[in-house]
Design a protein around this motif. Structure first.
Motif, mmCIF file in Angstrom:
data_model
loop_
_atom_site.group_PDB
_atom_site.id
_atom_site.type_symbol
_atom_site.label_atom_id
_atom_site.label_comp_id
_atom_site.label_asym_id
_atom_site.label_seq_id
_atom_site.Cartn_x
_atom_site.Cartn_y
_atom_site.Cartn_z
ATOM 1 N N GLU A 21 -3.325 -7.320 2.777
ATOM 2 C CA GLU A 21 -3.324 -6.533 4.007
ATOM 3 C C GLU A 21 -2.464 -7.160 5.105
ATOM 4 O O GLU A 21 -2.630 -8.325 5.455
ATOM 5 N N ARG A 22 -1.550 -6.381 5.596
ATOM 6 C CA ARG A 22 -0.747 -6.739 6.771
ATOM 7 C C ARG A 22 -0.205 -5.435 7.338
ATOM 8 O O ARG A 22 -0.116 -4.428 6.636
ATOM 9 N N ILE A 23 0.133 -5.448 8.587
ATOM 10 C CA ILE A 23 0.614 -4.232 9.237
ATOM 11 C C ILE A 23 2.113 -4.368 9.478
ATOM 12 O O ILE A 23 2.554 -5.216 10.245
ATOM 13 N N GLU A 24 2.879 -3.547 8.789
ATOM 14 C CA GLU A 24 4.317 -3.451 9.027
ATOM 15 C C GLU A 24 4.550 -2.095 9.687
ATOM 16 O O GLU A 24 4.100 -1.877 10.798
ATOM 17 N N GLN A 25 5.203 -1.164 9.007
ATOM 18 C CA GLN A 25 5.266 0.176 9.581
ATOM 19 C C GLN A 25 3.890 0.835 9.520
ATOM 20 O O GLN A 25 3.538 1.661 10.358
ATOM 21 N N LYS A 26 3.124 0.454 8.529
ATOM 22 C CA LYS A 26 1.729 0.885 8.422
ATOM 23 C C LYS A 26 1.001 -0.164 7.578
ATOM 24 O O LYS A 26 1.640 -0.973 6.890
ATOM 25 N N PRO A 27 -0.311 -0.166 7.631
ATOM 26 C CA PRO A 27 -1.059 -1.181 6.870
ATOM 27 C C PRO A 27 -0.782 -1.083 5.371
ATOM 28 O O PRO A 27 -0.758 0.014 4.806
ATOM 29 N N LEU A 28 -0.571 -2.220 4.739
ATOM 30 C CA LEU A 28 -0.185 -2.224 3.331
ATOM 31 C C LEU A 28 -1.343 -1.904 2.394
ATOM 32 O O LEU A 28 -1.118 -1.480 1.261
ATOM 33 N N LEU A 29 -2.577 -2.134 2.830
ATOM 34 C CA LEU A 29 -3.716 -1.868 1.952
ATOM 35 C C LEU A 29 -4.505 -0.649 2.410
ATOM 36 O O LEU A 29 -4.834 0.217 1.607
ATOM 37 N N ARG A 30 -4.788 -0.554 3.673
ATOM 38 C CA ARG A 30 -5.638 0.523 4.174
ATOM 39 C C ARG A 30 -5.040 1.904 3.922
ATOM 40 O O ARG A 30 -5.773 2.852 3.668
ATOM 41 N N THR A 31 -3.725 2.040 3.974
ATOM 42 C CA THR A 31 -3.114 3.376 3.906
ATOM 43 C C THR A 31 -2.233 3.587 2.679
ATOM 44 O O THR A 31 -1.595 4.639 2.576
ATOM 45 N N ARG A 32 -2.175 2.646 1.776
ATOM 46 C CA ARG A 32 -1.301 2.783 0.603
ATOM 47 C C ARG A 32 -2.138 3.095 -0.647
ATOM 48 O O ARG A 32 -2.971 2.293 -1.059
ATOM 49 N N PHE A 33 -1.871 4.241 -1.257
ATOM 50 C CA PHE A 33 -2.679 4.717 -2.379
ATOM 51 C C PHE A 33 -2.728 3.717 -3.533
ATOM 52 O O PHE A 33 -3.806 3.385 -4.046
ATOM 53 N N THR A 34 -1.566 3.218 -3.966
ATOM 54 C CA THR A 34 -1.530 2.329 -5.126
ATOM 55 C C THR A 34 -2.268 1.026 -4.846
ATOM 56 O O THR A 34 -3.068 0.558 -5.667
ATOM 57 N N ASN A 35 -2.012 0.418 -3.685
ATOM 58 C CA ASN A 35 -2.708 -0.818 -3.335
ATOM 59 C C ASN A 35 -4.208 -0.610 -3.264
ATOM 60 O O ASN A 35 -4.995 -1.462 -3.694
ATOM 61 N N GLN A 36 -4.627 0.517 -2.695
ATOM 62 C CA GLN A 36 -6.053 0.807 -2.605
ATOM 63 C C GLN A 36 -6.687 0.902 -3.995
ATOM 64 O O GLN A 36 -7.786 0.394 -4.226
ATOM 65 N N ALA A 37 -5.988 1.562 -4.907
ATOM 66 C CA ALA A 37 -6.542 1.728 -6.255
ATOM 67 C C ALA A 37 -6.717 0.383 -6.945
ATOM 68 O O ALA A 37 -7.745 0.125 -7.598
ATOM 69 N N TYR A 38 -5.744 -0.499 -6.793
ATOM 70 C CA TYR A 38 -5.872 -1.824 -7.411
ATOM 71 C C TYR A 38 -6.926 -2.672 -6.701
ATOM 72 O O TYR A 38 -7.547 -3.553 -7.320
ATOM 73 N N PHE A 39 -7.156 -2.421 -5.427
ATOM 74 C CA PHE A 39 -8.237 -3.083 -4.703
ATOM 75 C C PHE A 39 -9.590 -2.697 -5.316
ATOM 76 O O PHE A 39 -10.452 -3.555 -5.530
ATOM 77 N N VAL A 40 -9.770 -1.417 -5.613
ATOM 78 C CA VAL A 40 -11.018 -0.984 -6.250
ATOM 79 C C VAL A 40 -11.109 -1.565 -7.661
ATOM 80 O O VAL A 40 -12.192 -1.971 -8.108
ATOM 81 N N LEU A 41 -9.987 -1.632 -8.368
ATOM 82 C CA LEU A 41 -9.998 -2.262 -9.693
ATOM 83 C C LEU A 41 -10.452 -3.711 -9.587
ATOM 84 O O LEU A 41 -11.204 -4.195 -10.441
ATOM 85 N N ALA A 42 -10.026 -4.411 -8.537
ATOM 86 C CA ALA A 42 -10.467 -5.789 -8.334
ATOM 87 C C ALA A 42 -11.985 -5.849 -8.201
ATOM 88 O O ALA A 42 -12.641 -6.757 -8.746
ATOM 89 N N ALA A 43 -12.565 -4.881 -7.486
ATOM 90 C CA ALA A 43 -14.024 -4.833 -7.352
ATOM 91 C C ALA A 43 -14.690 -4.567 -8.704
ATOM 92 O O ALA A 43 -15.740 -5.148 -9.013
ATOM 93 N N ILE A 44 -14.091 -3.700 -9.513
ATOM 94 C CA ILE A 44 -14.614 -3.445 -10.860
ATOM 95 C C ILE A 44 -14.575 -4.728 -11.682
ATOM 96 O O ILE A 44 -15.539 -5.075 -12.394
#
Length: 226
Positions: A21-44
């Protein structure tokens, strides 16, 4: 049943947030579909390590229903979608939950709130498409600690399960080069060492299936939005 600190329970997801997570033009984790999906995979992956879930015969199965039911209310969306998973579903079908916006956002908030209590992130409000989002931006020291930890995991002869899981995800994202210096050499040496590591190979197979799920959902989203 009380599980204790989120950093312990969802160690890989927490570390992924701190690294990503970092904010450039937009947050890299909060608003990015692919990153979010892999974040949930990490929880799995974390729940598999905890013995709550397992993968058997290319099926995602619940191994400890009581512990799953005892997940904190903040992880309610994740728990709900896991509980809806049928034991005879193909792994690809079960992993469709990682592409859920609701699951990704509520899990992000749960992990982010715990990291905020530990003072490892700062709470930032980011305005996107007229809608404010709460972003948990890692402190510089916390991010550097994670980079150092990940670098050690790549080079040590005895990486932890969370280390293996995070490396699998970053390799699947082709993102290691953005995190670790001299990534190519380190990754090449790492792959040689884990070429027969059953835990690494099993997680890699799950991540490859997850990548297919994410790609299919992206195609669907692109088609729906076009």
């Amino acid at each position: 049943m009380k599980w204790g600190m989120m950093m312990t329970m969802l160690a890989t997801a927490s570390r992924f947030l701190l690294l990503t997570e970092r904010i450039e033009q937009k947050p890299l984790l909060r608003t990015r579909f692919t990153n979010q999906a892999y974040f949930v995979l990490a929880a799995i992956f974390d729940l598999i390590t905890q013995g709550v879930l397992g993968v058997e015969n290319q099926r995602l199965v619940v191994r400890d229903a009581a512990r799953l039911a005892g997940l904190p209310d903040s992880l309610g969306d994740l728990k709900r979608d896991i509980q809806k998973t049928q034991p005879d579903n193909a792994l690809e079908t079960s992993l469709s939950l990682i592409t859920s916006w609701d699951v990704a956002n509520s899990t992000y908030d749960a992990v982010g709130a715990e990291l905020l209590e530990e003072k490892r992130v700062e709470r930032v409000i980011f305005q996107n498409n007229l809608k404010p989002h709460v972003i948990y931006e890692p402190t510089s020291s916390s991010r550097q600690q994670m980079v150092d930890w990940l670098t050690n995991q790549l080079t040590t002869l005895t990486p932890t399960q969370s280390g293996l899981d995070l490396i699998v995800i970053l390799l699947q994202l082709d993102a290691m080069k953005w995190v670790v210096s001299d990534a190519d050499d380190r990754v090449a040496n790492f792959k040689q060492r884990v070429s027969t590591n059953g835990q690494f190979l099993s997680r890699q197979a799950i991540a490859e299936t997850a990548a297919e799920v994410i790609t299919q959902k992206r195609f669907w989203l692109d088609s729906w939005l076009s």
